[in-house]
Each structure stands twice: as C-alpha cells, then as structure tokens.
Write a protein that holds these residues in place. Structure first.
Motif, mmCIF file in Angstrom:
data_model
loop_
_atom_site.group_PDB
_atom_site.id
_atom_site.type_symbol
_atom_site.label_atom_id
_atom_site.label_comp_id
_atom_site.label_asym_id
_atom_site.label_seq_id
_atom_site.Cartn_x
_atom_site.Cartn_y
_atom_site.Cartn_z
ATOM 1 N N VAL A 214 0.893 -1.153 0.002
ATOM 2 C CA VAL A 214 0.058 0.077 -0.096
ATOM 3 C C VAL A 214 0.872 1.295 0.057
ATOM 4 C CG1 VAL A 214 -1.759 1.423 1.353
ATOM 5 C CG2 VAL A 214 -1.776 -1.154 1.134
ATOM 6 N N THR A 215 0.427 2.293 -0.603
ATOM 7 C CA THR A 215 1.367 3.472 -0.887
ATOM 8 C C THR A 215 0.537 4.750 -0.111
ATOM 9 O OG1 THR A 215 2.221 3.011 -2.969
ATOM 10 C CG2 THR A 215 2.224 5.125 -2.326
ATOM 11 N N MET A 216 1.007 5.393 0.761
ATOM 12 C CA MET A 216 0.652 6.277 1.715
ATOM 13 C C MET A 216 1.696 7.745 1.291
ATOM 14 S SD MET A 216 -1.742 5.403 3.458
ATOM 15 C CE MET A 216 -2.231 3.990 4.490
ATOM 16 N N PRO A 217 0.921 8.630 0.077
ATOM 17 C CA PRO A 217 1.639 9.503 -0.266
ATOM 18 C C PRO A 217 1.654 11.030 0.129
ATOM 19 C CG PRO A 217 -0.123 9.360 -1.841
ATOM 20 C CD PRO A 217 -0.290 8.181 -0.440
ATOM 21 N N ALA A 218 0.672 11.275 1.140
ATOM 22 C CA ALA A 218 0.136 12.293 1.666
ATOM 23 C C ALA A 218 1.302 13.648 2.039
ATOM 24 C CB ALA A 218 -0.953 12.237 2.686
ATOM 25 N N LYS A 219 2.273 12.783 2.913
ATOM 26 C CA LYS A 219 3.202 14.061 3.464
ATOM 27 C C LYS A 219 4.474 13.667 3.435
ATOM 28 C CE LYS A 219 1.749 12.337 7.963
ATOM 29 N NZ LYS A 219 1.233 12.685 9.271
ATOM 30 N N PRO A 220 5.502 14.288 3.625
ATOM 31 C CA PRO A 220 7.097 14.053 3.250
ATOM 32 C C PRO A 220 7.264 13.046 4.503
ATOM 33 C CG PRO A 220 6.727 16.334 3.040
ATOM 34 C CD PRO A 220 5.167 15.983 3.536
ATOM 35 N N MET A 221 7.770 11.980 4.464
ATOM 36 C CA MET A 221 7.993 11.090 5.438
ATOM 37 C C MET A 221 9.457 10.623 5.551
ATOM 38 S SD MET A 221 6.187 9.915 7.894
ATOM 39 C CE MET A 221 4.308 9.308 7.535
#
Length: 283
Positions: A214-221
């Motif tokens: 799963v990809t979680m792209p919302a914020k710089p991590m």
C-alpha cells in the motif's frame, strides 16, 4: 491489536555479503569500512541526519537495533554504547562477521521481537537517511486500516512515498522533492512475530514479488542523503512533487525531520568530496 515497531540500522557492519561495493577478501572490506575518515563522516551524517527525527518521534514506543561488529574501531564503538545507554528505544547488536548477511540481520533483530505482539512493523533505517517525527505513529496507526489486507497473506508493505533527496558534494547540499517507490526509508514491512524474517529478507526494489503493498503519499516522510560514502547512491524510480515556489527547504527539514540544512551544507563543503564513484549515484 499490539503492533510492535522494530527497526534495524546497520552501522558499518563487517560481513561477507549485503553490499553492492565488492571486495576481494574480508581484510580489504575491513580496511574500507573502518577507514577513520569514512567512519568520521558516517558518524556525522548519522548524528545530524538520522538521529534527530528518531529522537523526536511523537510515538516513542519503538525499538531500533543498531547493528555493528564487535571490532568497530574506537571511539565509534563507545559512542554507540553511550547512545544506547541514553536512549531507551535503542539496542546495540554486536554481530561477528557472518558470510550470510540475512542470517546476520536476523541474529541482530530476532532477540528483540516481542512474542506477545500481534504483528511486527519492521523497518530498515540506513545510517545516513531519516524518517519524519510522526513515522512510528503513522506506521502503527495506519495498520489498523490495513489489517484486512495483511490478513490475506500475513505479509504487507506500507510505502510512505513522499520525501526529500539531499545530495552532499563539494558545492554543498542540494535538495530535491521526490516521490520514490519503495525507498528504503519509511518503508514498513508488517509480519507476524514468528515469521523468522528481518526487513532485509525483502529487497525494497522488488518487494512486490513477496507481498501486497500500500502507498501512503500524503506528506513528506523520509529523507535520502546521497554522499561520497553511499553503497549505491541510486535515488530509485519516481518523480518530483511541488514543495512550494520558492520551497522552504530549511523550514521543511526542521519541522518534519529536525534536520539543520545549513549545518549539513557546511559539512559537505568542509568534506570537499565528490559524489560516490558508483554507476547509478544520484540517478
């Protein structure tokens, strides 16, 4: 459901495999890894890139195993010992040289797996990369939503794909906003506690062969630091994202990672070294 967050950080571990830079024998590899100048640079990046975000995690419930060899030269071995004494989340694993790198990594992490955990969120923390201060919190919390997918194979990867790439060279440090597919930093592999695997058993560039993701792209991590001493220095597949016009790199790095960009820039100039002599460095 109890989600244990367990990270592995290899600090100049001397072993037979696990590196893209090749050596003819263990003596040559020891000379390369334990070169005083190289170790000094590695310690600087570790201290000023990797550690700040880990020490500032909004969820302090995690374990980071720092893996190195029992003959790591001084003062670096004592510095690691002092660090794990001061930081309750850190553990030091002194692993003698082993020919099979995956076995060495498992020997480092397995003693720290909580047998009563329902799932273990494994992550690999390179000693010159960084995760954002809310990485542990999000990786644990997001699993509650992802659990139905995990149950299908009892394996799952979660890729926080938005981050920054820093390149350190003679001219200083440049910053690039990048979406990278399954970069090392901020990639979590969820496994059952009895899996007898470490995060290293699943190469990040082909992790889709081993499990759903799963990809979680919302914020710089994550932050990827490219420097003279990278094993490969390849950025990985991906593309840019808009960080503002003009982007506030100093503010973003301080807010999300507790990194002082001006300090890194001065250090890169002081080192006065080019990028690593690797085929894919910076690409």
């Amino acid at each position: 459901m109890r989600v244990q967050m367990l990270g592995l950080c290899r600090f100049s571990y001397l072993g037979g495999r696990g590196f893209q830079v090749r050596h003819d024998n263990m003596q040559d590899r020891r000379a390369f890894l334990y070169d005083p100048g190289r170790l000094s640079r590695r310690w600087f990046w570790f201290r000023h890139v990797t550690l700040p975000g880990l020490l500032a995690q909004s969820d302090p419930d995690f374990t980071l195993v720092i893996m190195t060899g029992p003959d790591l030269p001084q003062p670096f071995l004592d510095r690691l010992r002092d660090l794990v004494e001061r930081v309750p989340q850190f553990r030091l694993a002194l692993i003698p040289p082993m020919d099979r790198h995956l076995d060495a990594c498992l020997a480092a992490t397995e003693p720290h797996i909580e047998p009563d955990a329902d799932v273990v969120g494994h992550f690999r923390q390179d000693d010159d990369d960084a995760v954002a201060i809310d990485y542990v919190r999000d990786a644990r919390g997001d699993f509650q939503v992802l659990e139905p997918i995990w149950q299908r194979r009892r394996r799952l990867s979660c890729d926080y794909s938005r981050g920054l790439v820093l390149k350190a060279a003679r001219q200083g440090v440049s910053v690039e906003a990048r979406m990278i597919h399954n970069a090392v930093a901020a990639l979590t592999v969820y496994l059952p506690p009895d899996a007898r695997r470490s995060v290293m058993h699943f190469p990040h560039w082909k992790i889709g062969l081993s499990m759903p993701g799963v990809t979680m792209p919302a914020k710089p991590m994550f932050v990827r630091l490219l420097n003279h001493d990278n094993d490969s220095g390849a950025i990985g597949s991906g593309y840019g994202w808009n960080a503002g016009d003009p982007p506030d790199w100093q503010g973003l790095l301080e807010d999300r990672f507790r990194i002082d960009l001006a300090q890194l820039d001065r250090a890169a100039r002081d080192h006065a070294l080019p990028g690593a002599d690797r085929p894919n460095w910076g690409r």
